[in-house]
Design an enzyme around this catalytic site. Structure first.
Site, mmCIF file in Angstrom:
data_model
loop_
_atom_site.group_PDB
_atom_site.id
_atom_site.type_symbol
_atom_site.label_atom_id
_atom_site.label_comp_id
_atom_site.label_asym_id
_atom_site.label_seq_id
_atom_site.Cartn_x
_atom_site.Cartn_y
_atom_site.Cartn_z
ATOM 1 N N HIS A 204 10.235 0.289 -0.242
ATOM 2 C CA HIS A 204 9.228 1.291 -0.620
ATOM 3 C C HIS A 204 8.910 2.214 0.547
ATOM 4 C CE1 HIS A 204 7.792 -0.435 -4.503
ATOM 5 N NE2 HIS A 204 8.373 -1.519 -3.997
ATOM 6 N N GLU A 286 7.262 -1.224 3.413
ATOM 7 C CA GLU A 286 6.835 0.168 3.305
ATOM 8 C C GLU A 286 7.359 0.834 4.574
ATOM 9 O OE1 GLU A 286 5.368 1.554 0.834
ATOM 10 O OE2 GLU A 286 4.201 0.044 -0.256
HETATM 11 ZN ZN ZN Z 1 6.303 2.149 -3.774
#
Ligand code: ZN
Length: 322
Positions: A204, A286
């Protein structure tokens, strides 16, 4: 992002995109709920208005998305497997993979799907993540110039697959970029479980206010409820996450997130279906903040994405004893 239910100030702070294109127009503004109101007033396609209303009603971000798995189109991986038997002679199709990850299975989960924003009814459907119900998936975020998180995650995932296969791993992606939307987060988790993955990583990028920078790895909290019971994976997932974080930092030169995790680059969460439903060691990463110009400059760079994929791969190799 967007699997994050927390407020995303950056989105509301974002200036309206005056360049909202007419054709594939949707792209720049689909992820900007707050500016959408303005955008819609100007552009006013009825269908979009409906979608905006949905977004408003469901709350900003409707962030379901742990973005975890996709029912791994069996066909896809089977296709590869089937190719071997098709050429039985010569090349020893049965030759065992070599490398530190030989015999290991890694599931890579490209977060979100570029088609999600066109299928809000589908991705807004509630799925059971054991502890509670949650949206099937979310749209993900974008950079201010419109580069979609789902494009980023898929690109990094392809690079990651290549890097892992080079180390001898069997790699399963939760989707191959050919589904109109999704998969839902429960399906994403199921793919890792059914593959009996030795490690699972969901890729992500975040979407928070500019000035917030850096990467963080999300680890599963200990949760129990319904089909969710993470107690067996909390320990190994933390080790996996630590290995990925340190290697990611090394290959990219990025710093741990400056807006959460207290500078460790590690965050524990109990609200992500992709983690709650996993029975295999699993983390999310992330990679940076798409809404920060400096981070975005990295995230949009193919060279940087290669470094990111290599760092994640190195972390997995370290975790699996390479
Ligand atoms: Zn995401």
């Amino acid at each position: 992002m967007r699997y994050d239910d927390s407020p995303q100030p950056s989105e509301s702070a974002e200036p309206a995109d005056a360049s909202a294109p007419a054709g594939p127009a949707v792209r720049p503004w689909y992820a900007r709920r707050s500016t959408l109101v303005v955008g819609v007033a100007a552009l006013a396609p009825a269908c979009l208005a409906g979608w905006v209303l949905t977004q408003v009603l469901t709350g900003a971000g409707a962030g379901a998305g742990s973005g975890s798995g996709d029912a791994a189109r069996p066909g896809r991986h089977d296709a590869k497997a089937a190719a071997a038997p098709a050429t039985p002679s010569e090349e020893p199709a049965s030759a065992p993979a070599k490398g530190p990850l030989a015999g290991k299975t890694v599931v890579v989960d490209p977060g979100h799907n570029t088609g999600n924003f066109k299928h809000t009814d589908e991705i807004d459907q509630q799925v059971d993540i054991g502890t509670n119900l949650k949206e099937c998936d979310t749209t993900g975020t974008t950079t201010n110039s419109g580069y979609m998180e789902a494009e980023f995650t898929f690109d990094v995932s392809l690079r990651l697959r290549k890097a892992l296969e080079a180390q001898g791993a069997k790699v399963v992606l939760t989707h191959e970029g050919d589904r109109p939307w999704g998969p839902c987060i429960d399906e994403r988790a199921r793919i890792g479980n059914e593959a009996k993955a030795d490690a699972v990583v969901s890729v992500h990028a975040d979407g928070v206010s500019a000035g917030n920078r850096g990467y963080h790895v999300i680890l599963p909290a200990r949760v129990k409820g319904g089909d969710a019971d993470t107690s067996p994976i909390v320990g190994p997932s933390r080790t996996l996450g630590e290995r990925i974080a340190s290697n990611f930092a090394r290959t990219t030169g990025s710093d741990p997130a400056n807006y959460l995790g207290s500078g460790t680059g590690l965050v524990v969460r109990d609200d992500l279906g992709g983690l709650n439903l996993s029975t295999r060691p699993k983390v999310f990463i992330e990679c940076g903040n798409m809404r920060d110009a400096k981070d975005a400059a990295q995230l949009t760079s193919p060279e940087w994405r290669q470094k990111a994929a290599q760092g994640i791969a190195d972390g997995i190799v370290a975790f699996l004893g390479g």
